[in-house]
Design an enzyme around this catalytic site. Structure first.
Site, PDB file in Angstrom:
ATOM      1  N   GLU A  99       0.785  -1.237   0.000  1.00 13.00           N
ATOM      2  CA  GLU A  99       0.000   0.000   0.000  1.00 13.00           C
ATOM      3  C   GLU A  99       0.820   1.292   0.000  1.00 13.00           C
ATOM      4  OE1 GLU A  99      -2.626  -0.408   3.381  1.00 13.00           O
ATOM      5  OE2 GLU A  99      -3.469  -2.270   2.630  1.00 13.00           O
ATOM      6  N   GLU A 109      -6.070 -10.933  -0.871  1.00 11.56           N
ATOM      7  CA  GLU A 109      -6.863 -10.729   0.352  1.00 11.56           C
ATOM      8  C   GLU A 109      -8.366 -10.705   0.040  1.00 11.56           C
ATOM      9  OE1 GLU A 109      -5.510  -7.358   2.571  1.00 11.56           O
ATOM     10  OE2 GLU A 109      -3.391  -7.703   2.117  1.00 11.56           O
TER      11      GLU A 109
HETATM   12  O1  LIG Z   1      -9.211  -2.296   2.349  1.00 15.65           O
HETATM   13  C1  LIG Z   1      -8.491  -1.337   2.961  1.00 15.65           C
HETATM   14  C2  LIG Z   1      -8.972  -0.044   3.099  1.00 15.65           C
HETATM   15  C3  LIG Z   1      -8.208   0.908   3.732  1.00 15.65           C
HETATM   16  C4  LIG Z   1      -6.971   0.569   4.236  1.00 15.65           C
HETATM   17  C5  LIG Z   1      -6.513  -0.724   4.094  1.00 15.65           C
HETATM   18  C6  LIG Z   1      -7.260  -1.666   3.434  1.00 15.65           C
HETATM   19  C7  LIG Z   1      -6.800  -3.079   3.282  1.00 15.65           C
HETATM   20  N1  LIG Z   1      -5.603  -3.395   4.009  1.00 15.65           N
HETATM   21  C8  LIG Z   1      -5.488  -4.824   4.291  1.00 15.65           C
HETATM   22  C9  LIG Z   1      -6.573  -5.194   5.226  1.00 15.65           C
HETATM   23  C10 LIG Z   1      -6.386  -5.917   6.316  1.00 15.65           C
HETATM   24  C11 LIG Z   1      -5.022  -6.147   6.822  1.00 15.65           C
HETATM   25  O2  LIG Z   1      -4.976  -7.269   7.687  1.00 15.65           O
HETATM   26  C12 LIG Z   1      -4.061  -6.344   5.666  1.00 15.65           C
HETATM   27  O3  LIG Z   1      -2.754  -6.571   6.143  1.00 15.65           O
HETATM   28  C13 LIG Z   1      -4.066  -5.120   4.786  1.00 15.65           C
HETATM   29  O4  LIG Z   1      -3.204  -5.348   3.678  1.00 15.65           O
END
Ligand SMILES: Oc1ccccc1CN[C@@H]1C=C[C@@H](O)[C@H](O)[C@H]1O
Length: 330
Positions: free
Chosen positions: A133, A240
């Site tokens: 990210e 994910e």
């Molecule tokens: O969908 C999002 C919206 C805003 C910020 C981050 C995300 C997703 N971010 C994910 C979500 C859960 C965590 O456990 C993961 O490590 C991360 O990569």
């Protein structure tokens, strides 16, 4: 009682099928995980704050448990994640006196973390989310503001991949992000990864988090994103995946069981997604769900804390949902 085929068996000639797990679900969902998935990702236990909470203090026991489970049950493991602006301890960015660390210090700490972690699990982890990210969601900047970028500079990304490749030359190294199909962010991820490839930075793939829902993103946007990233000659991992029953800005908290409409929409969407994944199975080499079943999902607390969601292929009792039967009915 219908015989339930193994999800990862059905897809064994297409791509690995994985699930995010944690110390609780490795026990509570053990049978489901062993039967249906051949790849595992630690939901939180391999993040920076989990592995090195204080400088020089490495806490590997929970990650070791996951690797033991994976080795005993012949599962592959994805490493998540080495360099990220979230779930990283404050000490990383500070001097001992509490002032802001400098570029040299932060790069040394980045290298120490990456090499210590990757050398411990060398040969046991087929792919790593090296950077998570880093791209800005909106605005003119390519990269989001973060302490990594502010202190090291934009090349913190290049350095992370270079350190990772030195630590485990056989691991496939990924850049991972969410909202990866939104045209604006897609073009930024494309520009970033294209420049890394052109500089000869050792990057092997792009992780599409695929935190989708029953309304968006459109299949077209997902297809274009897959085509765009594949055009760089990089592998694609769906890293994910979950399909929320709520649209992005829907904060309603009154739904206590999924409505028929939600179930029908979710089944249609999962069917379409896996049709697309099968079409691109030459570049998609792994599809991981962010959880194994609806009894445990991070979406029960995001974006609305304490609101139940039902985003996965198995229900709260680990029974296959209509979406599961659609997905295996290729
Ligand atoms: O969908 C999002 C919206 C805003 C910020 C981050 C995300 C997703 N971010 C994910 C979500 C859960 C965590 O456990 C993961 O490590 C991360 O990569």
């Amino acid at each position: 009682q219908k015989v339930v085929p193994s999800l990862s068996e059905v897809y064994k000639d297409d791509f690995k099928v994985g699930a995010a797990v944690n110390p609780i679900t490795l026990h509570s969902q053990k049978e489901l995980i062993i039967k249906h998935f051949n790849s595992l990702t630690a939901e939180n236990e391999m993040k920076f704050e989990s592995l090195q909470p204080e400088e020089g203090t490495f806490t590997f026991d929970k990650a070791d448990q996951l690797l033991s489970f994976a080795n005993e049950n012949h599962k592959s493991v994805r490493g998540h994640t080495l360099v990220w602006h979230n779930q990283t301890p404050d000490w990383v960015f500070k001097t001992k006196k509490g002032t802001i660390a400098d570029r040299y210090t932060l790069l040394e700490r980045m290298n120490t973390h990456i090499s210590t972690v990757m050398e411990r699990y060398k040969g046991q982890i087929y792919s790593w989310d090296v950077v998570n990210e880093a791209v800005a969601d909106t605005g003119v900047s390519l990269l989001r503001d973060s302490k990594w970028k502010d202190i090291v500079g934009e090349d913190f990304i290049d350095k992370a991949f270079e350190y990772a490749h030195l630590a485990d030359p056989n691991a496939a190294l990924f850049y991972n992000d969410y909202n990866e199909s939104h045209p604006e962010k897609r073009e930024k991820i494309y520009s970033l990864t294209k420049s890394l490839v052109e500089k000869g930075v050792p990057i092997h793939g792009i992780g599409l988090q695929a935190h989708w829902n029953i309304y968006s993103p459109s299949l077209d946007h997902i297809r274009v994103a897959i085509e765009r990233y594949a055009s760089l000659g990089l592998q694609i991992h769906i890293t994910e995946m979950d399909v929320s029953v709520y649209d992005v800005d829907d904060k309603r908290t009154d739904v206590k069981v999924p409505t028929q409409e939600m179930i029908i929409k979710q089944t249609e969407r999962y069917n379409s997604f896996f049709e697309l994944f099968r079409e691109y199975s030459d570049v998609i080499t792994s599809v991981t769900f962010w959880g194994a079943a609806d009894d445990y999902t991070w979406l029960d607390d995001f974006p609305v804390r304490g609101r139940k969601n039902w985003p996965l292929l198995f229900d709260e009792h680990h029974q296959p949902k209509q979406s599961f039967w659609q997905v295996i009915n290729r």
